[in-house]
Design a protein around this motif. Structure first.
Motif, mmCIF file in Angstrom:
data_model
loop_
_atom_site.group_PDB
_atom_site.id
_atom_site.type_symbol
_atom_site.label_atom_id
_atom_site.label_comp_id
_atom_site.label_asym_id
_atom_site.label_seq_id
_atom_site.Cartn_x
_atom_site.Cartn_y
_atom_site.Cartn_z
ATOM 1 N N GLU A 28 -8.764 2.075 6.173
ATOM 2 C CA GLU A 28 -7.520 2.474 5.495
ATOM 3 C C GLU A 28 -6.583 3.196 6.449
ATOM 4 O O GLU A 28 -5.367 2.990 6.423
ATOM 5 C CB GLU A 28 -7.856 3.354 4.284
ATOM 6 C CG GLU A 28 -8.528 2.578 3.166
ATOM 7 C CD GLU A 28 -9.064 3.477 2.068
ATOM 8 O OE1 GLU A 28 -8.993 4.720 2.220
ATOM 9 O OE2 GLU A 28 -9.566 2.954 1.058
ATOM 10 N N ARG A 29 -7.144 4.064 7.287
ATOM 11 C CA ARG A 29 -6.315 4.756 8.288
ATOM 12 C C ARG A 29 -5.747 3.741 9.291
ATOM 13 O O ARG A 29 -4.579 3.846 9.692
ATOM 14 C CB ARG A 29 -7.157 5.801 9.025
ATOM 15 C CG ARG A 29 -6.425 6.563 10.130
ATOM 16 C CD ARG A 29 -5.473 7.604 9.601
ATOM 17 N NE ARG A 29 -6.160 8.630 8.844
ATOM 18 C CZ ARG A 29 -6.792 9.684 9.386
ATOM 19 N NH1 ARG A 29 -6.791 9.856 10.700
ATOM 20 N NH2 ARG A 29 -7.376 10.578 8.607
ATOM 21 N N ALA A 30 -6.566 2.767 9.676
ATOM 22 C CA ALA A 30 -6.100 1.746 10.614
ATOM 23 C C ALA A 30 -4.945 0.953 10.030
ATOM 24 O O ALA A 30 -3.978 0.624 10.736
ATOM 25 C CB ALA A 30 -7.249 0.812 10.981
ATOM 26 N N ARG A 31 -4.990 0.640 8.735
ATOM 27 C CA ARG A 31 -3.892 -0.095 8.103
ATOM 28 C C ARG A 31 -2.598 0.707 8.179
ATOM 29 O O ARG A 31 -1.512 0.142 8.395
ATOM 30 C CB ARG A 31 -4.231 -0.409 6.648
ATOM 31 C CG ARG A 31 -5.332 -1.429 6.465
ATOM 32 C CD ARG A 31 -5.365 -1.974 5.049
ATOM 33 N NE ARG A 31 -4.326 -2.974 4.875
ATOM 34 C CZ ARG A 31 -4.495 -4.125 4.213
ATOM 35 N NH1 ARG A 31 -5.672 -4.410 3.677
ATOM 36 N NH2 ARG A 31 -3.510 -4.970 4.088
ATOM 37 N N GLU A 32 -2.714 2.033 8.011
ATOM 38 C CA GLU A 32 -1.523 2.877 8.140
ATOM 39 C C GLU A 32 -0.950 2.777 9.550
ATOM 40 O O GLU A 32 0.264 2.640 9.732
ATOM 41 C CB GLU A 32 -1.878 4.332 7.828
ATOM 42 C CG GLU A 32 -2.282 4.609 6.393
ATOM 43 C CD GLU A 32 -2.654 6.061 6.189
ATOM 44 O OE1 GLU A 32 -2.349 6.887 7.081
ATOM 45 O OE2 GLU A 32 -3.259 6.388 5.160
ATOM 46 N N LEU A 33 -1.829 2.867 10.552
ATOM 47 C CA LEU A 33 -1.377 2.829 11.942
ATOM 48 C C LEU A 33 -0.797 1.463 12.300
ATOM 49 O O LEU A 33 0.175 1.371 13.064
ATOM 50 C CB LEU A 33 -2.538 3.173 12.876
ATOM 51 C CG LEU A 33 -3.077 4.605 12.762
ATOM 52 C CD1 LEU A 33 -4.335 4.771 13.603
ATOM 53 C CD2 LEU A 33 -2.021 5.614 13.182
ATOM 54 N N LEU A 34 -1.382 0.403 11.758
ATOM 55 C CA LEU A 34 -0.869 -0.942 12.030
ATOM 56 C C LEU A 34 0.553 -1.107 11.495
ATOM 57 O O LEU A 34 1.373 -1.808 12.096
ATOM 58 C CB LEU A 34 -1.789 -1.990 11.389
ATOM 59 C CG LEU A 34 -3.138 -2.225 12.068
ATOM 60 C CD1 LEU A 34 -4.053 -3.034 11.167
ATOM 61 C CD2 LEU A 34 -2.963 -2.913 13.419
ATOM 62 N N SER A 35 0.843 -0.460 10.387
ATOM 63 C CA SER A 35 2.144 -0.650 9.755
ATOM 64 C C SER A 35 3.233 0.265 10.315
ATOM 65 O O SER A 35 4.412 -0.078 10.249
ATOM 66 C CB SER A 35 2.029 -0.430 8.241
ATOM 67 O OG SER A 35 1.705 0.918 7.953
ATOM 68 N N ARG A 36 2.856 1.422 10.868
ATOM 69 C CA ARG A 36 3.899 2.376 11.267
ATOM 70 C C ARG A 36 3.887 2.749 12.744
ATOM 71 O O ARG A 36 4.648 3.612 13.162
ATOM 72 C CB ARG A 36 3.794 3.650 10.420
ATOM 73 C CG ARG A 36 2.528 4.429 10.602
ATOM 74 C CD ARG A 36 2.534 5.716 9.768
ATOM 75 N NE ARG A 36 1.312 6.460 9.908
ATOM 76 C CZ ARG A 36 1.024 7.250 10.929
ATOM 77 N NH1 ARG A 36 1.887 7.402 11.909
ATOM 78 N NH2 ARG A 36 -0.128 7.898 10.982
ATOM 79 N N THR A 37 3.016 2.129 13.547
ATOM 80 C CA THR A 37 3.015 2.399 14.987
ATOM 81 C C THR A 37 3.018 1.087 15.758
ATOM 82 O O THR A 37 2.798 0.012 15.188
ATOM 83 C CB THR A 37 1.782 3.218 15.422
ATOM 84 O OG1 THR A 37 0.613 2.361 15.431
ATOM 85 C CG2 THR A 37 1.537 4.390 14.482
#
Length: 262
Positions: A214-223
């Motif tokens: 879930e944290r990785a999905r956040e990073l994929l979308s905003r970094t």
């Protein structure tokens, strides 16, 4: 591990150490002044912002305790009352925080203006990151499977589950051992594992993997970090391991998600 990644790791470790030292400093000051966190926040608000209406003091502040200690007084303000910092409190603030403020200022004053501008920009961005993730972690209190699930028969108490989940959120970037989680719950590894599964309907390892994805999905979308960098940021040993777990839990690869495919 390249020089850049090693430098980022060192910066991360220094920030974590600074946060721990700040928390210890605040706790020690609280003991010296015989005040709780809310009362400390109230003193800071009055010191930096001036007199404050009673309705605006930090939630949970024991105003009577502050008055009895001689740190604040109430005075009339229009049709209501407000809190004012006493000279006694100002003397304590200067004694405790004065040297820290002066030494910090001297340290910053020695830097070139260009470096100060960079530092100011970084701190502003970091503050935004901190605020965003503080809100995300706070939502754990209302998340499904939280306090309600923790009260199931044989599960962790709400407080223990909260401590464990906060620890996981704070340490996703490194290996998390079940012994550490058990210690934060106050149970043996055997009882913790069983109680956690009862509360969350999954093992501790499965929950950690889920949070990493879930944290990785956040990073994929905003970094714009590479997949390899994201893998390390969320605690996977390699990009291939990251991809395998991510696909198993989501049905998609990280590359597909980054392209907007999921």
């Amino acid at each position: 591990m390249g020089p850049r990644h090693a430098l980022l790791e060192q910066i991360g470790a220094d920030i974590a150490h600074f946060q721990e030292a700040s928390a210890l400093f605040d706790a020690t000051v609280g003991e010296v002044l015989a005040l709780g966190r809310a009362e400390m926040a109230c003193l800071a608000q009055l010191h930096f912002g001036g007199p404050s209406p009673l309705s605006a003091v930090p939630r949970g502040t024991d105003v009577e305790r502050l008055e009895l200690a001689g740190y604040v007084r109430r005075e009339a303000a229009g049709s209501g009352r407000r809190l004012v910092l006493t000279e006694h409190a100002r003397e304590w603030i200067e004694t405790i925080w004065g040297p820290l403020r002066e030494e910090g200022f001297q340290l910053m004053a020695a830097l070139p203006e260009a470096d100060l501008k960079v530092l100011a920009g970084v701190l502003s961005a970091v503050r935004g990151v901190q605020d965003r993730h503080a809100s995300r972690v706070a939502r754990l209190l209302q998340a499904p499977g939280g306090a309600g699930a923790a009260r199931r028969r044989g599960g962790l108490s709400a407080a223990a589950l909260h401590r464990v989940r906060l620890f996981i959120e704070a340490h996703l970037a490194r290996r998390i051992r079940v012994e550490e989680l058990a210690r934060h719950s106050g149970l043996s590894v055997f009882y913790f594992t069983r109680a956690f599964r009862q509360s969350m309907a999954m093992t501790p390892h499965a929950y950690v993997q889920q949070r990493r994805v879930e944290r990785a999905r956040e990073l994929l979308s905003r970094t714009h970090h590479s997949l390899g960098e994201i893998a390390l940021e969320v605690g996977f040993s390699s990009q291939s391991h990251f991809t395998t777990v991510f696909r198993r839990l989501t049905g998609l690869t990280p590359a597909v998600v980054r392209r907007g495919g999921g």
